[in-house]
Each structure stands twice: as C-alpha cells, then as structure tokens.
Design a protein around this motif. Structure first.
Motif, mmCIF file in Angstrom:
data_model
loop_
_atom_site.group_PDB
_atom_site.id
_atom_site.type_symbol
_atom_site.label_atom_id
_atom_site.label_comp_id
_atom_site.label_asym_id
_atom_site.label_seq_id
_atom_site.Cartn_x
_atom_site.Cartn_y
_atom_site.Cartn_z
ATOM 1 N N PHE A 80 -5.132 86.412 -46.582
ATOM 2 C CA PHE A 80 -5.557 84.975 -46.706
ATOM 3 C C PHE A 80 -6.042 84.654 -48.304
ATOM 4 O O PHE A 80 -6.799 85.434 -48.828
ATOM 5 C CB PHE A 80 -6.478 84.889 -45.628
ATOM 6 N N PRO A 81 -5.862 83.442 -48.511
ATOM 7 C CA PRO A 81 -6.262 83.005 -49.851
ATOM 8 C C PRO A 81 -7.961 83.220 -50.050
ATOM 9 O O PRO A 81 -8.337 83.479 -50.783
ATOM 10 C CB PRO A 81 -5.952 81.580 -50.002
ATOM 11 N N PHE A 93 4.668 71.548 -37.261
ATOM 12 C CA PHE A 93 5.873 72.501 -37.980
ATOM 13 C C PHE A 93 6.645 71.551 -38.535
ATOM 14 O O PHE A 93 7.116 70.555 -38.111
ATOM 15 C CB PHE A 93 6.169 72.963 -36.781
ATOM 16 N N VAL A 94 7.004 71.877 -39.883
ATOM 17 C CA VAL A 94 7.648 71.170 -40.789
ATOM 18 C C VAL A 94 8.891 72.321 -41.550
ATOM 19 O O VAL A 94 8.196 73.093 -42.331
ATOM 20 C CB VAL A 94 7.125 70.398 -41.884
ATOM 21 N N ASP A 95 10.064 72.110 -41.353
ATOM 22 C CA ASP A 95 10.953 72.868 -42.140
ATOM 23 C C ASP A 95 10.793 74.182 -42.371
ATOM 24 O O ASP A 95 10.816 74.764 -43.394
ATOM 25 C CB ASP A 95 11.331 72.076 -43.571
ATOM 26 N N GLY A 96 10.679 74.752 -41.274
ATOM 27 C CA GLY A 96 10.299 76.428 -41.054
ATOM 28 C C GLY A 96 9.192 76.882 -41.187
ATOM 29 O O GLY A 96 8.764 78.171 -41.457
ATOM 30 N N VAL A 97 8.205 76.002 -41.644
ATOM 31 C CA VAL A 97 6.925 76.238 -41.987
ATOM 32 C C VAL A 97 5.809 75.940 -40.716
ATOM 33 O O VAL A 97 5.767 74.526 -40.334
ATOM 34 C CB VAL A 97 6.518 76.045 -43.193
ATOM 35 N N ILE A 98 4.735 76.606 -40.175
ATOM 36 C CA ILE A 98 3.575 76.111 -39.588
ATOM 37 C C ILE A 98 2.703 75.766 -40.313
ATOM 38 O O ILE A 98 2.079 76.739 -40.959
ATOM 39 C CB ILE A 98 3.405 77.216 -38.372
ATOM 40 N N ILE A 117 -3.431 75.994 -43.838
ATOM 41 C CA ILE A 117 -2.912 76.954 -44.422
ATOM 42 C C ILE A 117 -1.321 76.974 -43.694
ATOM 43 O O ILE A 117 -1.340 76.718 -42.599
ATOM 44 C CB ILE A 117 -3.666 78.283 -43.615
ATOM 45 N N SER A 118 -0.493 77.321 -44.476
ATOM 46 C CA SER A 118 0.857 77.624 -44.185
ATOM 47 C C SER A 118 1.247 78.831 -43.701
ATOM 48 O O SER A 118 0.695 79.672 -44.415
ATOM 49 C CB SER A 118 1.758 76.863 -45.036
ATOM 50 N N PHE A 119 2.085 78.880 -42.700
ATOM 51 C CA PHE A 119 2.732 80.215 -42.588
ATOM 52 C C PHE A 119 4.410 80.200 -42.484
ATOM 53 O O PHE A 119 4.917 79.233 -41.716
ATOM 54 C CB PHE A 119 2.361 80.608 -41.161
ATOM 55 N N GLU A 128 -2.293 78.657 -48.939
ATOM 56 C CA GLU A 128 -3.111 77.546 -48.888
ATOM 57 C C GLU A 128 -2.344 76.268 -49.556
ATOM 58 O O GLU A 128 -2.075 76.437 -50.594
ATOM 59 C CB GLU A 128 -4.401 78.026 -49.534
ATOM 60 N N VAL A 129 -2.500 75.291 -48.872
ATOM 61 C CA VAL A 129 -2.073 74.008 -49.366
ATOM 62 C C VAL A 129 -3.145 73.135 -49.880
ATOM 63 O O VAL A 129 -4.182 72.782 -49.017
ATOM 64 C CB VAL A 129 -1.091 73.174 -48.333
#
Length: 301
Positions: A80-81, A93-98, A117-119, A128-129
C-alpha cells in the motif's frame, strides 16, 4: 457468506467468508466485479487489523481474491502507498478497476485524511489516486460514484444553511487527479441532500429531506448546455408575423428592443471589408464604388 446471483440465467452461488466482517481489532471489506478481460466474476476481500498495544497504531492487511471459475481464495502480495491505510465499504467500479474510499489514520489527529485507493482486477495492483487538498482534509460526507465512464467524488456540505453537493471528476493524466465538474444547491426548505446515483445520460438523482417532512424525495437534475444558432433576418420574420396587439406585448418584454433593429441579409464580404477598415473617427470613403458617408449610423460594426 456472500451470495452472487446472475439474473439472466436465474442462478446463484454462495461463497464462504472465513472471518467476520466486523472484528474487535479491525474491519473486513469485500468488493465484487466482473473482470472485463476474462468475463470471470471476482471478489476482493481486504482485512485491516490495527494493533494498539505498542502505543502507536500498527496496521496489517490481508488481501485475497476469489474467482468463480477457480472456486478458491488466493492471497496476493500487497504494498500500500501508505502504512496506515484503513479501508471503508465505499467503493466504485470503473473500467476494470475498483476504487475504494479509505483513510490514512496516522494523519487524522487534526481532521480526516481521505484517500482513494484503486485495485486493478487484471494486474492485481493497488495505487493511490491523488485528491485535491480540500477533499483530503474534508471532515464530512465524501463518497465516490460513476458518471458515464468516469470516476467521480461527491462532497456534501452546508453553505448558508443550504445543503450543497460538489461533484469532482477524475481526469486522465500523469498522475491522475480530480477536477471540480459542477455543484448542486438543494431547493429551499431542504435540510439534507445527497447524490443517490447518476443516470447514463448524465442526469443526477438526488435524495432530499425537507423540513417538517417524514418522507424522502428523489429528484433528478440534468447537466445542460444551451446553444443558439440564429440569423438576424429572423427579426424581420418575427415583425411580419406579429399583430399590432402582439407587437405591443412583445415590446414590453426584455426582447422588445429587437423590434427597433433594421436588419438585412448578411453580406460576409461587405462585413469583412468594413471590419478591416475600422477607424477611430468615421470619414467619407468608398467600398466597391459605393460612397460611405461619415454618419455613424451607416457604419455597422
């Protein structure tokens, strides 16, 4: 247990969760989405534990991914960052990312420290966004959602005793960051508002509570843009269609002064020639052998 139900084939499956969701020393959150590359439903389970015995909070995490095709949970390595990340149930969920809403607990003594945090379901990597500082330090209702094919963050607060919702959208770039898209001020008489969801066409569905009301109202707002493409010659058509009585009514409106404009069909070449020969004080000159006198009313700029 988590139950997945496929409405199209009327089939459901149950998936066991080994530990409790709410723990004495932490929390387990579960995310579900279908991987766009493999079309395989996946569960992502994140367990956060906090050890307070040493005086300083020590965080440990366990991340597991379940795929329906394999039928087993698999642990994945994590980095994790930040070393004090605490995940919440809020996710989008957007375009393959949670995208998870999380907190940095070591930065919370003087207020909230919000994180996104994106996964990535394909690479199985966390990232991290970056949030703007006004969102990072916001101590209130902050949640994420999906607007068309973009991630948005909704900030709900009060301004002059009126509920307000700001919508921030994730812009692509290096690094990715959020930009304020628009805000909505709730109607008079409301005591609480929250953006419930976004429609595919961009409409906003808001949940609003009103004073002295026991019910909740859902209202829809649309982001709109008005573009007017018209011609001056339409003024002549309007004047020709109005009766004397209608002309009197029209003149009493904010558009009444348009009736005093003498318009003619536009001549682009003529207008361009005039604009290229603008002078501070009009004098006699000719354009295409036509004499133009110094009277200002004959110069249409």
């Amino acid at each position: 247990m988590v139950v997945l139900w496929n409405l199209s084939i009327q089939k459901s499956i149950g998936i066991a969760i080994r530990n409790h969701l709410y723990l004495d020393d932490g929390l387990t959150v579960v995310g579900f989405r279908v991987c766009s590359n493999t079309i395989d439903p996946k569960l992502v389970k994140i367990t956060t534990r906090v050890d307070k015995t040493s005086g300083n909070d020590t965080f440990t995490w366990e991340v597991e991914v379940y795929t329906v095709s394999s039928g087993v949970w698999r642990s994945i390595p994590i980095d994790f960052p930040r070393k004090s990340t605490f995940f919440t149930w809020g996710q989008t969920f957007v375009d393959g990312v949670i995208y998870w809403h999380a907190f940095d607990n070591n930065e919370m003594d003087d207020g909230s420290c919000n994180m996104i945090i994106s996964f990535d379901l394909t690479s199985k990597e966390f990232e991290e966004v970056l949030l703007q500082d006004c969102l990072v330090r916001f101590n209130g209702n902050l949640c994420s959602s999906k607007l068309k094919e973009s991630l948005v963050v909704v900030k709900s607060y009060y301004e002059a005793d009126k509920p307000v919702c700001d919508v921030w959208i994730l812009r692509d770039g290096v690094p990715k960051s959020f930009a304020k898209l628009f805000n909505i001020v709730a109607p008079n008489g409301s005591v609480y508002s929250d953006i419930h969801a976004f429609r595919k066409n961009g409409g906003v569905i808001m949940k609003i509570d009103y004073i002295e009301s026991t019910s909740t109202t859902l209202q829809v707002w649309f982001e709109a843009k008005v573009t007017i493409r018209s011609k001056m010659s339409l003024i002549r058509e309007i004047k020709n269609k109005l009766t004397p009585a209608q002309t009197k009514i029209f003149r009493g409106t904010c558009f009444g002064h348009w009736l005093d404009i003498n318009c003619d069909d536009n001549d682009p070449g003529y207008i361009h020639c005039i604009l290229m020969n603008q002078i501070d004080r009009p004098k006699n000159f000719s354009i295409n052998e036509r004499e133009i006198c110094e009277e200002p009313e004959e110069l249409w700029f």
